[in-house]
Design a protein around this motif. Structure first.
Motif, PDB file in Angstrom:
ATOM      1  N   ASN A   1     -16.889  24.980   3.808  1.00 23.59           N
ATOM      2  CA  ASN A   1     -18.250  24.760   4.278  1.00 23.59           C
ATOM      3  C   ASN A   1     -18.709  23.334   3.983  1.00 23.59           C
ATOM      4  O   ASN A   1     -19.374  22.690   4.803  1.00 23.59           O
ATOM      5  CB  ASN A   1     -19.194  25.758   3.610  1.00 23.59           C
ATOM      6  CG  ASN A   1     -20.596  25.700   4.188  1.00 23.59           C
ATOM      7  OD1 ASN A   1     -20.800  25.989   5.357  1.00 23.59           O
ATOM      8  ND2 ASN A   1     -21.537  25.297   3.374  1.00 23.59           N
ATOM      9  N   ASP A   2     -18.339  22.809   2.817  1.00 23.80           N
ATOM     10  CA  ASP A   2     -18.742  21.454   2.459  1.00 23.80           C
ATOM     11  C   ASP A   2     -17.993  20.400   3.271  1.00 23.80           C
ATOM     12  O   ASP A   2     -18.567  19.399   3.683  1.00 23.80           O
ATOM     13  CB  ASP A   2     -18.491  21.206   0.967  1.00 23.80           C
ATOM     14  CG  ASP A   2     -19.645  21.700   0.105  1.00 23.80           C
ATOM     15  OD1 ASP A   2     -20.712  21.992   0.661  1.00 23.80           O
ATOM     16  OD2 ASP A   2     -19.469  21.814  -1.116  1.00 23.80           O
ATOM     17  N   LEU A   3     -16.708  20.628   3.499  1.00 20.28           N
ATOM     18  CA  LEU A   3     -15.903  19.617   4.187  1.00 20.28           C
ATOM     19  C   LEU A   3     -16.182  19.591   5.683  1.00 20.28           C
ATOM     20  O   LEU A   3     -16.077  18.552   6.329  1.00 20.28           O
ATOM     21  CB  LEU A   3     -14.417  19.859   3.924  1.00 20.28           C
ATOM     22  CG  LEU A   3     -13.999  19.709   2.452  1.00 20.28           C
ATOM     23  CD1 LEU A   3     -12.529  20.018   2.278  1.00 20.28           C
ATOM     24  CD2 LEU A   3     -14.309  18.314   1.955  1.00 20.28           C
ATOM     25  N   GLY A   4     -16.500  20.761   6.244  1.00 12.72           N
ATOM     26  CA  GLY A   4     -16.958  20.831   7.624  1.00 12.72           C
ATOM     27  C   GLY A   4     -16.055  20.137   8.622  1.00 12.72           C
ATOM     28  O   GLY A   4     -14.847  20.361   8.685  1.00 12.72           O
ATOM     29  N   GLN A   5     -16.661  19.237   9.398  1.00 10.79           N
ATOM     30  CA  GLN A   5     -15.965  18.611  10.514  1.00 10.79           C
ATOM     31  C   GLN A   5     -14.816  17.721  10.073  1.00 10.79           C
ATOM     32  O   GLN A   5     -13.933  17.400  10.868  1.00 10.79           O
ATOM     33  CB  GLN A   5     -16.957  17.785  11.350  1.00 10.79           C
ATOM     34  CG  GLN A   5     -18.016  18.622  12.028  1.00 10.79           C
ATOM     35  CD  GLN A   5     -17.422  19.652  12.958  1.00 10.79           C
ATOM     36  OE1 GLN A   5     -16.524  19.358  13.737  1.00 10.79           O
ATOM     37  NE2 GLN A   5     -17.912  20.871  12.878  1.00 10.79           N
ATOM     38  N   GLU A   6     -14.809  17.313   8.803  1.00 12.40           N
ATOM     39  CA  GLU A   6     -13.721  16.466   8.321  1.00 12.40           C
ATOM     40  C   GLU A   6     -12.369  17.163   8.482  1.00 12.40           C
ATOM     41  O   GLU A   6     -11.348  16.523   8.715  1.00 12.40           O
ATOM     42  CB  GLU A   6     -13.955  16.113   6.848  1.00 12.40           C
ATOM     43  CG  GLU A   6     -13.036  15.055   6.289  1.00 12.40           C
ATOM     44  CD  GLU A   6     -13.347  13.658   6.801  1.00 12.40           C
ATOM     45  OE1 GLU A   6     -12.569  12.732   6.502  1.00 12.40           O
ATOM     46  OE2 GLU A   6     -14.364  13.492   7.494  1.00 12.40           O
ATOM     47  N   LEU A   7     -12.382  18.488   8.382  1.00 11.03           N
ATOM     48  CA  LEU A   7     -11.128  19.239   8.538  1.00 11.03           C
ATOM     49  C   LEU A   7     -10.561  19.133   9.950  1.00 11.03           C
ATOM     50  O   LEU A   7      -9.352  19.331  10.148  1.00 11.03           O
ATOM     51  CB  LEU A   7     -11.354  20.718   8.203  1.00 11.03           C
ATOM     52  CG  LEU A   7     -11.408  21.079   6.716  1.00 11.03           C
ATOM     53  CD1 LEU A   7     -11.779  22.545   6.545  1.00 11.03           C
ATOM     54  CD2 LEU A   7     -10.078  20.790   6.029  1.00 11.03           C
ATOM     55  N   GLN A   8     -11.418  18.824  10.923  1.00 12.30           N
ATOM     56  CA  GLN A   8     -10.944  18.763  12.304  1.00 12.30           C
ATOM     57  C   GLN A   8      -9.937  17.639  12.517  1.00 12.30           C
ATOM     58  O   GLN A   8      -9.259  17.606  13.545  1.00 12.30           O
ATOM     59  CB  GLN A   8     -12.136  18.575  13.253  1.00 12.30           C
ATOM     60  CG  GLN A   8     -13.219  19.626  13.118  1.00 12.30           C
ATOM     61  CD  GLN A   8     -12.695  21.032  13.310  1.00 12.30           C
ATOM     62  OE1 GLN A   8     -11.920  21.291  14.230  1.00 12.30           O
ATOM     63  NE2 GLN A   8     -13.098  21.942  12.440  1.00 12.30           N
ATOM     64  N   ARG A   9      -9.842  16.727  11.553  1.00 13.24           N
ATOM     65  CA  ARG A   9      -8.854  15.651  11.670  1.00 13.24           C
ATOM     66  C   ARG A   9      -7.437  16.154  11.465  1.00 13.24           C
ATOM     67  O   ARG A   9      -6.474  15.449  11.755  1.00 13.24           O
ATOM     68  CB  ARG A   9      -9.155  14.580  10.617  1.00 13.24           C
ATOM     69  CG  ARG A   9     -10.464  13.851  10.813  1.00 13.24           C
ATOM     70  CD  ARG A   9     -10.853  13.078   9.571  1.00 13.24           C
ATOM     71  NE  ARG A   9      -9.725  12.345   9.013  1.00 13.24           N
ATOM     72  CZ  ARG A   9      -9.683  11.868   7.771  1.00 13.24           C
ATOM     73  NH1 ARG A   9     -10.700  12.079   6.958  1.00 13.24           N
ATOM     74  NH2 ARG A   9      -8.636  11.193   7.342  1.00 13.24           N
ATOM     75  N   PHE A  10      -7.303  17.375  10.950  1.00 18.21           N
ATOM     76  CA  PHE A  10      -5.989  17.905  10.600  1.00 18.21           C
ATOM     77  C   PHE A  10      -5.686  19.180  11.372  1.00 18.21           C
ATOM     78  O   PHE A  10      -6.605  19.886  11.798  1.00 18.21           O
ATOM     79  CB  PHE A  10      -5.932  18.202   9.086  1.00 18.21           C
ATOM     80  CG  PHE A  10      -6.324  17.029   8.232  1.00 18.21           C
ATOM     81  CD1 PHE A  10      -5.414  16.020   7.957  1.00 18.21           C
ATOM     82  CD2 PHE A  10      -7.610  16.926   7.709  1.00 18.21           C
ATOM     83  CE1 PHE A  10      -5.784  14.930   7.188  1.00 18.21           C
ATOM     84  CE2 PHE A  10      -7.985  15.843   6.934  1.00 18.21           C
ATOM     85  CZ  PHE A  10      -7.069  14.839   6.675  1.00 18.21           C
ATOM     86  N   PRO A  11      -4.415  19.509  11.567  1.00 23.23           N
ATOM     87  CA  PRO A  11      -4.053  20.760  12.245  1.00 23.23           C
ATOM     88  C   PRO A  11      -4.567  21.960  11.460  1.00 23.23           C
ATOM     89  O   PRO A  11      -4.510  21.964  10.225  1.00 23.23           O
ATOM     90  CB  PRO A  11      -2.511  20.725  12.262  1.00 23.23           C
ATOM     91  CG  PRO A  11      -2.157  19.290  12.065  1.00 23.23           C
ATOM     92  CD  PRO A  11      -3.227  18.700  11.209  1.00 23.23           C
ATOM     93  N   PRO A  12      -5.074  22.977  12.134  1.00 20.92           N
ATOM     94  CA  PRO A  12      -5.601  24.161  11.442  1.00 20.92           C
ATOM     95  C   PRO A  12      -4.611  24.794  10.465  1.00 20.92           C
ATOM     96  O   PRO A  12      -5.028  25.348   9.446  1.00 20.92           O
ATOM     97  CB  PRO A  12      -5.938  25.117  12.594  1.00 20.92           C
ATOM     98  CG  PRO A  12      -6.254  24.212  13.735  1.00 20.92           C
ATOM     99  CD  PRO A  12      -5.310  23.045  13.586  1.00 20.92           C
ATOM    100  N   ALA A  13      -3.329  24.693  10.782  1.00 14.83           N
ATOM    101  CA  ALA A  13      -2.327  25.288   9.888  1.00 14.83           C
ATOM    102  C   ALA A  13      -2.330  24.640   8.506  1.00 14.83           C
ATOM    103  O   ALA A  13      -1.853  25.227   7.538  1.00 14.83           O
ATOM    104  CB  ALA A  13      -0.935  25.168  10.511  1.00 14.83           C
ATOM    105  N   GLN A  14      -2.886  23.433   8.389  1.00 15.35           N
ATOM    106  CA  GLN A  14      -2.911  22.720   7.108  1.00 15.35           C
ATOM    107  C   GLN A  14      -4.203  22.929   6.327  1.00 15.35           C
ATOM    108  O   GLN A  14      -4.299  22.528   5.166  1.00 15.35           O
ATOM    109  CB  GLN A  14      -2.718  21.215   7.351  1.00 15.35           C
ATOM    110  CG  GLN A  14      -1.382  20.832   7.953  1.00 15.35           C
ATOM    111  CD  GLN A  14      -1.258  19.329   8.147  1.00 15.35           C
ATOM    112  OE1 GLN A  14      -2.057  18.553   7.633  1.00 15.35           O
ATOM    113  NE2 GLN A  14      -0.253  18.915   8.902  1.00 15.35           N
TER     114      GLN A  14
END
Length: 287
Positions: free
Chosen positions: A54-67
């Motif tokens: 929840n905190d990292l939010g959109q930053e995760l979109q830089r990486f493949p969901p599997a990671q």
């Protein structure tokens, strides 16, 4: 010491997460209390992973969901290691840190209240009621359906109008004679509203009655047109699904403002800073 391979992105995330935009990430998880890892005697649970997401939010979109889960676990492990080191150094007893902790608690409680009592309290029935109220007297702009035949010169257009006057079928004539891209489709332009066609064409077609066609050729930069009006109608109101997001945001704003007014009536607020106390309210006019 920096980790390598999969763990390297987590370091970049951990360094910058205070500046990240809050968001939400959907994760497939077990029970919130399930333990994912241990750092010394501390346990990292599925709930910790979800909070980090929840905190990292959109930053995760830089990486493949599997990671994502691995990245989030790395972040939480690093946070726990640094937190333990901070406690060992006595940073948790620092007065400035305690003030910061109080502010973070204040912020978290505010966010939890908004999520549970404002946003979370909006039901499907509330959205339906807001939709019914918003679009009760909705009357969309006029739109029309038309066909046209496009030719290069006025004389040819006048000859085609004569054929129409003698009973020729408009769609068939368009398929045979029109040079425009709609010709093979019988000149069908579908539905459109004002402002979507060039001015001479628009003025001529909106002046027609359904079933009638222009008795004089209409000139535009594309050539000469014979235009037939097929139908007039009003645009239908949008479906609830299409406007639900905007309606929800408006309900959130309205309920937030109402709650804040209620709380300010119930709790005395004193501004002790004289400069701030005398400052004009936001949006107020100043001479």
């Amino acid at each position: 010491m920096f980790r390598i391979s999969m763990r390297r992105p987590a370091q970049a995330l951990a360094v910058s997460f205070l500046a990240m935009t809050l968001g939400s990430t959907s994760l497939t998880a077990a029970e919130p209390g399930d333990v994912v890892a241990k750092v010394g005697n501390a346990e990292i649970t599925e709930a910790d992973i979800a909070f980090a997401a929840n905190d990292l939010g959109q930053e995760l979109q830089r990486f493949p969901p599997a990671q994502w889960r691995q990245i989030l676990l790395d972040v939480v492990v690093d946070m726990e290691l640094l937190a333990q080191a901070a406690r060992e150094e006595g940073i948790d007893q620092d007065p400035d840190f305690k003030k910061q902790l109080e502010f973070l608690e204040l912020q978290a409680l505010r966010n939890a209240y908004l999520a549970q009592k404002i946003d979370g309290a909006i039901s499907e029935e509330d959205l339906q009621a807001a939709y019914d109220k918003e679009f009760a007297d909705f009357e969309g702009p006029e739109e029309i359906s038309a066909r046209h035949i496009l030719v290069k010169d006025k004389a040819e257009a006048e000859a085609l109008i004569k054929e129409l006057d003698e009973g020729a079928d408009f769609a068939e004539l368009a398929r045979e004679k029109s040079t425009g891209p709609s010709g093979p489709n019988g000149g069908n332009l579908g539905y459109f509203g004002k402002g979507q066609m060039v001015k001479p064409f628009e003025e001529a077609v909106f002046a027609l009655e359904p079933g009638s066609y222009t008795k004089e050729p209409v000139e535009t930069q594309f050539g000469w047109h014979i235009i037939k009006l097929e139908d007039k109608r009003r645009q239908e109101k949008p479906a609830l699904e299409a406007v639900a997001g905007n309606l929800r945001q408006q309900l959130i704003r309205d309920r937030y403002e109402a709650k804040m007014a209620e709380l300010k009536d119930a709790v005395k607020v004193e501004i002790l800073d004289e400069a701030l106390a005398n400052a004009p309210e936001e949006g107020a006019k100043t001479e």
